[in-house]
Design a protein around this motif. Structure first.
Motif, mmCIF file in Angstrom:
data_model
loop_
_atom_site.group_PDB
_atom_site.id
_atom_site.type_symbol
_atom_site.label_atom_id
_atom_site.label_comp_id
_atom_site.label_asym_id
_atom_site.label_seq_id
_atom_site.Cartn_x
_atom_site.Cartn_y
_atom_site.Cartn_z
ATOM 1 N N ASP A 37 -35.144 -60.239 3.918
ATOM 2 C CA ASP A 37 -35.867 -58.857 4.173
ATOM 3 C C ASP A 37 -36.508 -58.708 5.446
ATOM 4 N N ASP A 38 -36.634 -57.513 5.653
ATOM 5 C CA ASP A 38 -37.142 -56.785 6.953
ATOM 6 C C ASP A 38 -36.541 -57.492 8.181
ATOM 7 N N PRO A 61 -38.484 -45.293 -5.546
ATOM 8 C CA PRO A 61 -38.501 -46.185 -6.370
ATOM 9 C C PRO A 61 -39.123 -45.245 -7.666
ATOM 10 N N ASN A 90 -38.833 -59.358 -4.676
ATOM 11 C CA ASN A 90 -39.649 -59.785 -3.554
ATOM 12 C C ASN A 90 -40.189 -61.035 -3.820
ATOM 13 N N GLU A 122 -34.017 -52.531 -6.234
ATOM 14 C CA GLU A 122 -35.042 -53.504 -6.017
ATOM 15 C C GLU A 122 -36.541 -53.282 -6.677
ATOM 16 N N GLN A 144 -36.144 -49.286 -7.169
ATOM 17 C CA GLN A 144 -35.426 -48.270 -6.219
ATOM 18 C C GLN A 144 -33.906 -48.750 -6.289
ATOM 19 N N ARG A 204 -36.743 -51.051 7.769
ATOM 20 C CA ARG A 204 -36.705 -49.284 7.689
ATOM 21 C C ARG A 204 -37.235 -48.886 9.196
ATOM 22 N N PRO A 227 -48.523 -51.811 -3.339
ATOM 23 C CA PRO A 227 -48.430 -53.185 -2.695
ATOM 24 C C PRO A 227 -49.042 -53.514 -1.481
ATOM 25 N N ASP A 228 -48.694 -52.942 -0.487
ATOM 26 C CA ASP A 228 -49.517 -53.333 0.956
ATOM 27 C C ASP A 228 -50.854 -53.488 0.863
ATOM 28 N N GLY A 257 -32.818 -45.797 0.139
ATOM 29 C CA GLY A 257 -33.736 -44.939 0.715
ATOM 30 C C GLY A 257 -34.129 -43.612 0.020
ATOM 31 N N TYR A 258 -34.844 -42.900 0.401
ATOM 32 C CA TYR A 258 -35.473 -41.625 -0.039
ATOM 33 C C TYR A 258 -34.351 -40.730 -0.367
ATOM 34 N N VAL A 286 -44.202 -60.672 -11.949
ATOM 35 C CA VAL A 286 -42.991 -60.013 -11.280
ATOM 36 C C VAL A 286 -41.714 -60.659 -11.796
ATOM 37 N N VAL A 321 -43.583 -53.693 -7.008
ATOM 38 C CA VAL A 321 -44.895 -53.867 -7.934
ATOM 39 C C VAL A 321 -45.905 -52.789 -7.409
ATOM 40 N N ARG A 322 -46.657 -52.164 -8.413
ATOM 41 C CA ARG A 322 -47.620 -51.293 -8.158
ATOM 42 C C ARG A 322 -48.681 -51.994 -9.009
ATOM 43 N N GLY A 338 -34.707 -47.798 3.889
ATOM 44 C CA GLY A 338 -35.225 -46.444 4.415
ATOM 45 C C GLY A 338 -34.397 -45.341 5.055
ATOM 46 N N GLU A 378 -33.204 -41.937 5.225
ATOM 47 C CA GLU A 378 -33.613 -40.622 4.580
ATOM 48 C C GLU A 378 -32.979 -39.526 4.912
HETATM 49 P P1 C2E Z 1 -40.349 -53.877 1.473
HETATM 50 O O1 C2E Z 1 -39.759 -55.121 0.309
HETATM 51 O O2 C2E Z 1 -39.815 -53.759 2.777
HETATM 52 O O3 C2E Z 1 -40.026 -52.677 0.437
HETATM 53 C C1 C2E Z 1 -39.615 -51.308 0.998
HETATM 54 C C2 C2E Z 1 -40.545 -50.308 0.974
HETATM 55 O O4 C2E Z 1 -40.161 -49.404 1.663
HETATM 56 C C3 C2E Z 1 -41.163 -50.116 -0.480
HETATM 57 O O5 C2E Z 1 -42.501 -49.627 -0.387
HETATM 58 C C4 C2E Z 1 -40.386 -48.643 -0.551
HETATM 59 O O6 C2E Z 1 -41.079 -47.911 -1.690
HETATM 60 C C5 C2E Z 1 -40.388 -48.091 0.722
HETATM 61 N N1 C2E Z 1 -39.222 -47.050 1.075
HETATM 62 C C6 C2E Z 1 -38.022 -47.340 0.363
HETATM 63 N N2 C2E Z 1 -37.222 -46.444 0.860
HETATM 64 C C7 C2E Z 1 -37.953 -45.669 1.802
HETATM 65 C C8 C2E Z 1 -37.654 -44.351 2.652
HETATM 66 O O7 C2E Z 1 -36.539 -43.898 2.644
HETATM 67 N N3 C2E Z 1 -38.629 -44.059 3.339
HETATM 68 C C9 C2E Z 1 -39.759 -44.577 3.381
HETATM 69 N N4 C2E Z 1 -40.782 -44.096 4.230
HETATM 70 N N5 C2E Z 1 -39.923 -45.683 2.610
HETATM 71 C C10 C2E Z 1 -38.997 -46.258 1.666
HETATM 72 P P2 C2E Z 1 -43.559 -50.600 -1.377
HETATM 73 O O8 C2E Z 1 -42.880 -50.183 -2.707
HETATM 74 O O9 C2E Z 1 -45.037 -49.573 -1.061
HETATM 75 O O10 C2E Z 1 -43.572 -51.867 -0.938
HETATM 76 C C11 C2E Z 1 -44.230 -52.229 0.336
HETATM 77 C C12 C2E Z 1 -44.048 -53.884 0.462
HETATM 78 O O11 C2E Z 1 -44.678 -54.680 -0.525
HETATM 79 C C13 C2E Z 1 -42.696 -54.291 0.341
HETATM 80 O O12 C2E Z 1 -42.131 -54.043 1.290
HETATM 81 C C14 C2E Z 1 -42.815 -55.745 -0.030
HETATM 82 O O13 C2E Z 1 -43.151 -56.404 1.116
HETATM 83 C C15 C2E Z 1 -44.351 -55.750 -0.843
HETATM 84 N N6 C2E Z 1 -44.029 -55.849 -2.182
HETATM 85 C C16 C2E Z 1 -43.541 -55.060 -3.109
HETATM 86 N N7 C2E Z 1 -43.188 -55.394 -4.049
HETATM 87 C C17 C2E Z 1 -43.532 -56.771 -4.075
HETATM 88 C C18 C2E Z 1 -43.564 -57.850 -4.882
HETATM 89 O O14 C2E Z 1 -43.290 -57.678 -6.231
HETATM 90 N N8 C2E Z 1 -43.914 -59.104 -4.753
HETATM 91 C C19 C2E Z 1 -44.168 -59.185 -3.210
HETATM 92 N N9 C2E Z 1 -44.399 -60.576 -2.975
HETATM 93 N N10 C2E Z 1 -44.246 -58.301 -2.413
HETATM 94 C C20 C2E Z 1 -43.961 -57.073 -2.883
#
Ligand code: C2E
Ligand code: CA
Ligand code: CA
Ligand code: CA
Length: 275
Positions: A179-180, A263, A117, A58, A44, A203, A73-74, A257-258, A93, A61-62, A237, A239
């Motif tokens: 992060d977060d 991504p 991440n 950023e 992204q 976000r 990933p969640d 963000g979107y 990764v 992973v999927r 995040g 939007e």
């Molecule tokens: P995160 O690091 O807080 O990643 C941001 C999440 O918000 C991503 O979801 C992204 O797709 C989503 N996002 C970005 N912009 C927007 C927006 O404008 N609106 C909305 N509604 N969502 C947005 P994703 O890809 O599903 O990842 C979720 C979580 O999974 C990540 O939160 C992170 O904690 C974890 N994750 C993802 N990839 C990895 C990785 O390679 N390793 C580890 N350990 N954790 C990962």
């Protein structure tokens, strides 16, 4: 009463079994997924909010499951953290991100910094440093091409250890982002002692701008505090244009963000990269 007790007990154990079974199944599937290369990264883009220049990406992973399709990933990272598979995933990764950067560089693209991440489990007991150094040397990638995103809760679990590790990453030239930010329990006193470069505003604070005055106040406060500590602030995040304008007006200069981009696969993101 006895009858009822037994029923709810058997219901309870049955529920536990199916849950445990599901977990065990997913765990072995995930194990196979790593070997079969079913994991993939999306990227992204991250932007300068003032001139909308691309400043980073950023890696997210999927799991491209052969039957269930794309799993976010969640749904599998928490399980991987419980089972210890997270170390294998993290290694994958790190390597995949560096490999991709090398492919882009060899194609002649200018590649902005790629953020990876980092899992808390890795920070506490894993091979974080080795994952980075070996991926960097395998693919001849400089640390300045990379960023590590670490959630604040994990930094707080063992601050001394976190400081040590983060310093080692910094020494490699890797940028460190929290992060977060705002969702955990970091104290401001600790924030001052952590050798970090950047805060990512979660976000959940951005989502309800401009309707939630509390979120706006918190966001404003995080930006002001981060600035005074000399940190870069990135809001995630985003939007809407209104959210972008609000964040800019408060001095937040980076965002993703979107509104700008979702991504994207490595292939699709090439449209964003300059030669
Ligand atoms: P995160 O690091 O807080 O990643 C941001 C999440 O918000 C991503 O979801 C992204 O797709 C989503 N996002 C970005 N912009 C927007 C927006 O404008 N609106 C909305 N509604 N969502 C947005 P994703 O890809 O599903 O990842 C979720 C979580 O999974 C990540 O939160 C992170 O904690 C974890 N994750 C993802 N990839 C990895 C990785 O390679 N390793 C580890 N350990 N954790 C990962
Ligand atoms: Ca992240
Ligand atoms: Ca985040
Ligand atoms: Ca998150």
């Amino acid at each position: 009463v006895k009858q009822k007790g037994r029923d709810s007990y058997s219901f309870y154990t049955e529920h536990l079994t199916t849950n445990a079974q599901r977990k065990a199944e997913m765990e072995s599937e995930l194990h196979r997924a790593i070997l079969n290369n079913e994991l993939m990264l999306q990227y992204q883009p991250q932007f300068n909010l003032n001139n909308e220049e691309l400043v980073g990406m950023e890696a997210l992973v999927r799991w491209n499951h052969p039957v269930k399709g794309m799993i976010p990933p969640d749904l599998f990272i928490p399980l991987a953290e419980e089972s210890g598979l997270i170390n294998k995933i993290s290694e994958w990764v790190c390597n995949a991100a560096c490999q991709q950067v090398r492919i882009w560089l060899d194609k002649g693209f200018r590649v902005p910094r790629v953020a990876v991440n980092v899992s808390g489990a890795e920070l506490m007991g894993g091979n974080l440093l080795t994952n980075f150094t070996s991926a960097m040397s395998t693919h001849r990638i400089a640390g300045s091409q990379l960023e590590a995103e670490i959630t604040e809760n994990f930094m707080m679990q063992d601050v001394e250890r976190a400081v040590g590790l983060v310093n080692e990453l910094r020494d490699l030239g890797i940028v460190i982002a929290v992060d977060d930010f705002g969702t955990g329990y970091s104290s401001l006193a600790y924030l001052k002692t952590l050798p970090i470069h950047r805060l990512k505003i979660d976000r959940t604070f951005v989502r309800e701008i401009p309707n939630n005055v509390n979120d706006m106040a918190i966001t404003h406060a995080i930006i002001a505090m981060g600035e005074s500590l000399g940190l870069e602030i990135l809001a995630e995040g985003i939007e809407t244009r209104e959210q972008q304008a609000f964040l800019r007006s408060k001095g937040c200069s980076l965002g993703q963000g979107y509104l700008f981009a979702r991504p994207l696969s490595a292939e699709n993101i090439e449209g964003w990269l300059a030669h």
